[in-house]
Design a protein around this motif. Structure first.
Motif, PDB file in Angstrom:
ATOM      1  N   GLY A  69       0.808  -1.208   0.000  1.00  0.00           N
ATOM      2  CA  GLY A  69       0.000   0.000   0.000  1.00  0.00           C
ATOM      3  C   GLY A  69       0.843   1.259   0.000  1.00  0.00           C
ATOM      4  N   ALA A  70       1.921   1.243   0.793  1.00  0.00           N
ATOM      5  CA  ALA A  70       2.784   2.424   0.871  1.00  0.00           C
ATOM      6  C   ALA A  70       3.436   2.719  -0.472  1.00  0.00           C
ATOM      7  CB  ALA A  70       3.846   2.206   1.951  1.00  0.00           C
ATOM      8  N   LEU A  71       3.977   1.691  -1.116  1.00  0.00           N
ATOM      9  CA  LEU A  71       4.667   1.911  -2.393  1.00  0.00           C
ATOM     10  C   LEU A  71       3.692   2.292  -3.499  1.00  0.00           C
ATOM     11  CD1 LEU A  71       7.269  -1.004  -2.268  1.00  0.00           C
ATOM     12  CD2 LEU A  71       7.708   1.439  -2.007  1.00  0.00           C
ATOM     13  N   LEU A  72       2.527   1.672  -3.523  1.00  0.00           N
ATOM     14  CA  LEU A  72       1.543   2.035  -4.544  1.00  0.00           C
ATOM     15  C   LEU A  72       1.045   3.459  -4.336  1.00  0.00           C
ATOM     16  CD1 LEU A  72      -0.456  -1.311  -4.841  1.00  0.00           C
ATOM     17  CD2 LEU A  72       0.989  -0.268  -6.594  1.00  0.00           C
ATOM     18  N   ALA A  73       0.913   3.869  -3.077  1.00  0.00           N
ATOM     19  CA  ALA A  73       0.510   5.257  -2.808  1.00  0.00           C
ATOM     20  C   ALA A  73       1.558   6.234  -3.313  1.00  0.00           C
ATOM     21  CB  ALA A  73       0.293   5.445  -1.306  1.00  0.00           C
ATOM     22  N   LEU A  74       2.834   5.929  -3.082  1.00  0.00           N
ATOM     23  CA  LEU A  74       3.897   6.798  -3.584  1.00  0.00           C
ATOM     24  C   LEU A  74       3.921   6.809  -5.111  1.00  0.00           C
ATOM     25  CD1 LEU A  74       6.750   5.928  -1.053  1.00  0.00           C
ATOM     26  CD2 LEU A  74       5.385   8.026  -1.145  1.00  0.00           C
ATOM     27  N   ALA A  75       3.590   5.665  -5.716  1.00  0.00           N
ATOM     28  CA  ALA A  75       3.512   5.609  -7.179  1.00  0.00           C
ATOM     29  C   ALA A  75       2.413   6.524  -7.702  1.00  0.00           C
ATOM     30  CB  ALA A  75       3.287   4.177  -7.636  1.00  0.00           C
ATOM     31  N   VAL A  76       1.238   6.465  -7.068  1.00  0.00           N
ATOM     32  CA  VAL A  76       0.119   7.324  -7.481  1.00  0.00           C
ATOM     33  C   VAL A  76       0.450   8.791  -7.228  1.00  0.00           C
ATOM     34  CG1 VAL A  76      -2.305   7.875  -7.031  1.00  0.00           C
ATOM     35  CG2 VAL A  76      -1.586   5.492  -7.128  1.00  0.00           C
ATOM     36  N   ALA A  77       1.225   9.051  -6.180  1.00  0.00           N
ATOM     37  CA  ALA A  77       1.629  10.429  -5.881  1.00  0.00           C
ATOM     38  C   ALA A  77       2.704  10.932  -6.823  1.00  0.00           C
ATOM     39  CB  ALA A  77       2.129  10.520  -4.433  1.00  0.00           C
TER      40      ALA A  77
END
Length: 439
Positions: A180-188
């Motif tokens: 979740g953390a890495l995917l959130a940073l990807a979306v950001a």
């Protein structure tokens, strides 16, 4: 006397597990270096500063001109003092590299390229791990494909790719908070990885693996807020520029909507309702992907749904820049690693790469003889779009007829799926109706 062999310790096991990926890392590094030298005419020959030459030498990048256009050369902080039309992940990279560049535009480009090159290597290694030990060499497509080398340093896309692939690898390893953390940073960093959250949701509905999904989603929301919150508080208007720009943006290069408006294709050329039409188009495709995911006789693999969702987003988007091939490459290969169809698609991507710059040359009245016009350009636009649509159709056929899927051999189900791998179905559309008809 019987000789016994001790099992390797945890550290040795980790080292032995990483060794097979060393050649892939080296080859990905070679791809990153080749991409850097592809832009030699601009980086070393000064074509960036001589107008049309950056197009005739096919070495254009957004990175160098935005150093000046966004006030980084004046020390302006993105969002707060200077306007930036990207999510905060890219703005953060821009600010970090600005501080390391000490006022030098070429150094800004070089340091950015180093970060993007490392991102490519990380993305290739993550892709290889997602493909599994028997198919890890499929990641060479991402490392060395011509379209990747040509497009690698046009923008900051490789950073989002590394984060997205890292997040999906964490999911495959059942590290749900990290995913979740890495995917959130990807979306950001780039908006497109949001499609992968949708793919995870659909397969969660089918398998009822809700707790892992909710852990991932909770971490994603929290990290996205942590990444965006400081900028939102410091300058909300600067932060929302990306979203305002995306909604107000008209048709742009590479998109099919650009063709429809250029040739006035009836209602499809209606610029006033462009956002609505684009939303309807992607909505219809995503609805089809939803039905396919929940109704297919065999649960689709995660990478197949990620590819279909991302391709649907790209085909219906208002703009389709040449570097977007970096978004799709890992997922096209992971969804369907058959080289003939991938090679045909790559030909169209390379074709489009050269066509867009020659089209810009053709629009210059002083150099039009060196460029191309509408006809050849839009032929390249449609060739690329139809190649991607054809790949989508082939992946759909693999889902409907899983015996066609070359990944599902030797008893493999979904090695990149994490908790979805070999999970029983809990919800399938039309199954009850089918049983009723059969009885």
């Amino acid at each position: 006397m019987t000789r016994t062999t001790e099992a390797p310790g945890p550290r040795a096991a980790v080292v032995n597990g990483l060794i097979p990926y060393v050649p892939l890392g080296l080859l990905a590094s070679l791809g990153a270096i080749l991409a850097y030298y592809w832009k030699s005419a601009c980086r070393f020959g000064g074509a960036w500063n001589s107008g049309i030459d950056q197009y005739t030498n096919f070495c254009y990048t957004d990175i160098y001109p935005l150093w000046f256009a966004r006030g980084l050369n004046e020390g302006k902080i993105p969002y707060i003092q200077g306007e930036v039309e990207y999510p905060v992940g890219i703005g953060g990279i821009m600010e970090l590299v600005r501080r390391l560049s000490f006022g030098d535009a070429v150094r800004f480009y070089d340091i950015t390229v180093i970060i993007m090159g490392v991102s490519l290597v990380i993305g290739v290694l993550c892709m290889a791990a997602l493909a599994g030990p028997t198919r890890k060499w499929d990641a060479l497509w991402y490392a060395l494909a011509p379209a990747v080398i040509l497009s690698a340093y046009i923008n900051w896309d490789l950073a989002a790719g590394a984060l997205a692939l890292g997040g999906l690898l964490a999911w495959a390893r059942e590290r749900h908070y990290l995913a979740g953390a890495l995917l959130a940073l990807a979306v950001a960093t780039k908006f497109y990885p949001l499609m992968f959250l949708g793919a995870l949701f659909l397969l969660t509905v089918r398998t009822a693996k809700w707790m892992p999904f909710l852990k991932m989603l909770g971490a994603a929301v929290g990290v996205w807020l942590l990444a965006n919150g400081p900028v939102m508080l410091a300058s909300f208007d600067g932060w929302k520029r990306f979203y305002t720009f995306s909604s107000e943006r008209g048709v742009d290069w590479g998109g099919l909507w650009f063709f429809f408006q250029k040739y006035q294709w009836g209602v499809l050329a209606d610029g006033e309702h462009l956002n609505l039409m684009a939303m309807i188009a992607v909505g219809v495709l995503l609805l089809g992907i939803t039905i396919l995911t929940l109704a297919a006789p065999t649960r689709p693999r995660l990478m197949q749904i990620c590819f279909l969702a991302l391709a649907a987003f790209m085909v219906t988007n208002k703009v389709w820049s040449p570097q977007y091939v970096l978004w799709l490459m890992p997922f096209a290969v992971l969804a369907r690693p058959k080289w003939p169809s991938l090679a045909v698609w790559q030909v169209t991507e390379v074709w489009y790469f050269f066509a867009i710059w020659l089209y810009f040359v053709g629009m210059d009245p002083n150099h039009s003889a060196q460029g191309i016009g509408d006809g050849p350009y839009f032929l390249a636009v449609w060739a690329r779009a139809l190649a991607v649509i054809a790949l989508m159709v082939l992946v759909v056929l693999d889902i409907l007829m899983p015996d066609r899927d070359v990944v599902r051999v030797a008893g493999i189900d979904d090695q990149a799926g994490g908790v979805f791998d070999r999970a029983p179905d809990r919800f399938v559309l039309f199954r009850r109706a089918a049983k009723t008809e059969a009885s």
